[in-house]
Write an enzyme that holds these catalytic residues in place. Structure first.
Site, PDB file in Angstrom:
ATOM      1  N   TYR A  14      41.174  36.330  26.766  1.00 58.45           N
ATOM      2  CA  TYR A  14      42.139  37.434  26.707  1.00 58.45           C
ATOM      3  C   TYR A  14      43.562  36.980  27.088  1.00 58.45           C
ATOM      4  O   TYR A  14      44.467  36.980  26.241  1.00 58.45           O
ATOM      5  CB  TYR A  14      41.637  38.556  27.616  1.00 58.45           C
TER       6      TYR A  14
ATOM      7  N   ASP B  67      38.059  25.395  24.657  1.00 62.16           N
ATOM      8  CA  ASP B  67      37.341  26.596  25.119  1.00 62.16           C
ATOM      9  C   ASP B  67      35.864  26.433  24.750  1.00 62.16           C
ATOM     10  O   ASP B  67      35.553  25.984  23.643  1.00 62.16           O
ATOM     11  CB  ASP B  67      37.936  27.833  24.401  1.00 62.16           C
ATOM     12  N   ASN B  68      34.967  26.796  25.665  1.00 61.85           N
ATOM     13  CA  ASN B  68      33.543  26.657  25.325  1.00 61.85           C
ATOM     14  C   ASN B  68      32.985  27.911  24.634  1.00 61.85           C
ATOM     15  O   ASN B  68      31.797  27.978  24.325  1.00 61.85           O
ATOM     16  CB  ASN B  68      32.704  26.286  26.560  1.00 61.85           C
TER      17      ASN B  68
ATOM     18  N   LYS C 290      32.936  33.114  26.557  1.00 54.69           N
ATOM     19  CA  LYS C 290      33.448  34.489  26.563  1.00 54.69           C
ATOM     20  C   LYS C 290      34.555  34.704  25.537  1.00 54.69           C
ATOM     21  O   LYS C 290      34.771  35.816  25.092  1.00 54.69           O
ATOM     22  CB  LYS C 290      33.968  34.853  27.963  1.00 54.69           C
TER      23      LYS C 290
ATOM     24  N   SER D 237      35.775  35.760  35.871  1.00 55.90           N
ATOM     25  CA  SER D 237      36.835  36.516  36.565  1.00 55.90           C
ATOM     26  C   SER D 237      36.474  37.954  36.913  1.00 55.90           C
ATOM     27  O   SER D 237      37.362  38.786  37.040  1.00 55.90           O
ATOM     28  CB  SER D 237      38.095  36.504  35.702  1.00 55.90           C
TER      29      SER D 237
ATOM     30  N   TYR E 279      34.901  36.088  43.814  1.00 56.19           N
ATOM     31  CA  TYR E 279      35.864  35.660  42.792  1.00 56.19           C
ATOM     32  C   TYR E 279      37.173  35.192  43.438  1.00 56.19           C
ATOM     33  O   TYR E 279      37.671  34.096  43.172  1.00 56.19           O
ATOM     34  CB  TYR E 279      36.105  36.816  41.814  1.00 56.19           C
TER      35      TYR E 279
HETATM   36  N1  UFG Z   1      37.178  51.001  37.866  1.00 59.02           N
HETATM   37  C1  UFG Z   1      36.597  52.234  37.744  1.00 59.02           C
HETATM   38  N2  UFG Z   1      35.746  52.436  36.705  1.00 59.02           N
HETATM   39  C2  UFG Z   1      35.442  51.477  35.808  1.00 59.02           C
HETATM   40  C3  UFG Z   1      36.053  50.220  35.928  1.00 59.02           C
HETATM   41  C4  UFG Z   1      36.925  50.015  36.977  1.00 59.02           C
HETATM   42  O1  UFG Z   1      36.822  53.122  38.553  1.00 59.02           O
HETATM   43  O2  UFG Z   1      34.641  51.749  34.892  1.00 59.02           O
HETATM   44  C5  UFG Z   1      38.139  50.777  38.951  1.00 59.02           C
HETATM   45  C6  UFG Z   1      37.779  49.615  39.848  1.00 59.02           C
HETATM   46  O3  UFG Z   1      36.882  50.012  40.870  1.00 59.02           O
HETATM   47  C7  UFG Z   1      39.156  49.196  40.354  1.00 59.02           C
HETATM   48  C8  UFG Z   1      40.101  49.524  39.191  1.00 59.02           C
HETATM   49  O4  UFG Z   1      39.385  50.451  38.377  1.00 59.02           O
HETATM   50  O5  UFG Z   1      39.522  49.991  41.439  1.00 59.02           O
HETATM   51  C9  UFG Z   1      40.426  48.327  38.347  1.00 59.02           C
HETATM   52  O6  UFG Z   1      39.203  47.670  38.016  1.00 59.02           O
HETATM   53  P1  UFG Z   1      39.101  46.505  36.960  1.00 59.02           P
HETATM   54  O7  UFG Z   1      37.649  46.134  36.863  1.00 59.02           O
HETATM   55  O8  UFG Z   1      39.816  46.881  35.720  1.00 59.02           O
HETATM   56  O9  UFG Z   1      39.935  45.338  37.621  1.00 59.02           O
HETATM   57  P2  UFG Z   1      39.802  44.700  39.080  1.00 59.02           P
HETATM   58  O10 UFG Z   1      40.887  45.293  39.945  1.00 59.02           O
HETATM   59  O11 UFG Z   1      38.430  44.761  39.620  1.00 59.02           O
HETATM   60  O12 UFG Z   1      40.068  43.174  38.795  1.00 59.02           O
HETATM   61  C10 UFG Z   1      41.097  42.728  37.954  1.00 59.02           C
HETATM   62  C11 UFG Z   1      40.640  41.400  37.354  1.00 59.02           C
HETATM   63  C12 UFG Z   1      40.479  40.396  38.441  1.00 59.02           C
HETATM   64  C13 UFG Z   1      41.735  40.339  39.299  1.00 59.02           C
HETATM   65  C14 UFG Z   1      42.134  41.697  39.784  1.00 59.02           C
HETATM   66  C15 UFG Z   1      43.450  41.599  40.523  1.00 59.02           C
HETATM   67  O13 UFG Z   1      39.387  41.550  36.668  1.00 59.02           O
HETATM   68  O14 UFG Z   1      40.229  39.148  37.852  1.00 59.02           O
HETATM   69  O15 UFG Z   1      42.281  42.564  38.681  1.00 59.02           O
HETATM   70  O16 UFG Z   1      43.853  42.857  41.016  1.00 59.02           O
HETATM   71  F1  UFG Z   1      41.504  39.569  40.363  1.00 59.02           F
END
Ligand code: UFG
Length: 323
Positions: A11, A31-32, A35, A77, A141
């Site tokens: 991405y 890239d492998n 993903k 990630s 992570y």
């Molecule tokens: N969330 C929901 N519902 C979902 C998916 C996510 O409520 O279906 C919430 C999560 O709990 C979080 C927020 O939305 O509070 C963002 O979640 P994401 O999964 O979109 O992203 P993350 O914050 O977990 O992580 C992303 C990247 C990481 C990076 C991080 C840095 O995936 O690699 O941002 O802030 F480290």
């Protein structure tokens, strides 16, 4: 510049490759495809299917293409998955990156731009987060990325490695002309899941936790457009090629939005009143992550252009509707 991009079919990687190509740099994507998608690599860019742990192949590619610098995206990630499968993260992130750095050393390639993360900060006590605040990850992570930052600093000290580590906050959005977008499988990120729900591909969007100590009880994140992230990589590469010193930079928009606010904005932009479900907290999630990106703005002149929440969601929505 002659640049090898590991994870360049992913991405953020593919958006960065598009930016490098736009400026006529010589790019090789390595890239492998565990993903990434080969179709995300722009036509005409050399693509090598390989794992960074395959040191023989990697060395051959570095030498044959006279690579000067590496941009290293290839990694796992996902915060949630890292808590359930830590071994996978230590192997695919830490061990694999060590193999990459060893191969670079063997081939006398001594510049790297590294994909780090806001997850290195854990639960910060103050916002916006600056790079000199304590790092104390709350998930595996983030720990793997912090370990690699330590390795980079040690290699810089002992072997003269030059690196820029970019700590991304929440990457989202899609290429403005629709050339590439976000396509993870399985998808776990908030913005694409919301848009898949708006498209009727999912029944509802779950909110993971409504009892955080934030104004509406849901987690606050700093969403940054992937093309703005990509542009920062190009600046970091130029900094290294021009003899710049090792640096660590945050990349965010300095604006925090709660999960509910993102959902509401997506309802407004898509015009779809999709279903929302309140769910349990997800392990490893900090309540608030909002960046100060003052350092990279001042030192490299980085300026986010596409990172208003409505630009992020609109570009992602355009891409999701087409793909
Ligand atoms: N969330 C929901 N519902 C979902 C998916 C996510 O409520 O279906 C919430 C999560 O709990 C979080 C927020 O939305 O509070 C963002 O979640 P994401 O999964 O979109 O992203 P993350 O914050 O977990 O992580 C992303 C990247 C990481 C990076 C991080 C840095 O995936 O690699 O941002 O802030 F480290």
């Amino acid at each position: 510049m002659r640049v090898l991009v590991t994870g360049g079919a992913g991405y953020i990687g593919s958006h960065t490759v598009h930016e490098l190509v736009r400026e006529d740099h010589h790019v090789v994507v390595y890239d492998n495809l565990s993903k990434g998608h080969k179709s995300a690599v722009p036509a005409g860019v050399k693509f090598v299917k390989g794992d960074i742990r395959d040191q023989e192949l990697l060395a051959q590619v570095l030498k044959e293409n006279e690579i000067e610098t590496v941009v290293h995206f290839a990694a796992d990630s996902l915060v949630g998955e890292s808590m359930q499968q830590p071994a996978k993260y230590y192997h695919n992130n830490v061990v694999a990156t060590l193999a990459l750095l060893d191969t670079m050393r063997e081939c006398a390639v001594n510049k790297i731009v590294f994909s780090s993360t806001a997850a290195v900060y854990g639960e910060p006590e103050q916002w916006p987060i600056t790079e000199d605040m304590p790092t104390c990850p709350t998930n595996v992570y983030g720990r793997t990325k912090l370990i690699i930052e330590g390795i980079l600093a040690d290699f810089a000290m002992a072997y003269g490695l030059k690196y820029v580590s970019l700590r991304y906050f929440n990457a989202a959005g899609a290429h403005i002309e629709g050339l590439t977008g976000e396509d993870h499988n399985p998808e776990t990120h908030l913005v694409p899941l919301i848009l898949k729900t708006a498209l009727g591909q999912r029944e509802a969007i779950s909110i993971y936790g409504t009892d955080y100590s934030t104004p509406d009880g849901t987690c606050i994140r700093d969403y940054i457009h992937v093309t703005d992230l990509a542009a920062a990589h190009v600046l970091a590469l130029k900094h290294l090629v021009h003899g710049g010193e090792c640096r660590v930079y945050n990349l965010g928009s300095q604006a925090g939005f709660s999960v509910r606010e993102v959902i509401d904005k997506a309802k407004e932009i898509t015009g779809v009143d999709f279903a929302v479900r309140e769910d349990e907290r997800r392990a490893g999630d900090p309540a608030v992550l909002v960046a100060s990106s003052a350092r990279i703005k001042a030192e490299l002149g980085w300026k986010p252009v596409w990172s208003q929440l409505n630009q992020i969601i609109s570009s992602a929505w355009a891409w999701h509707r087409k793909n």
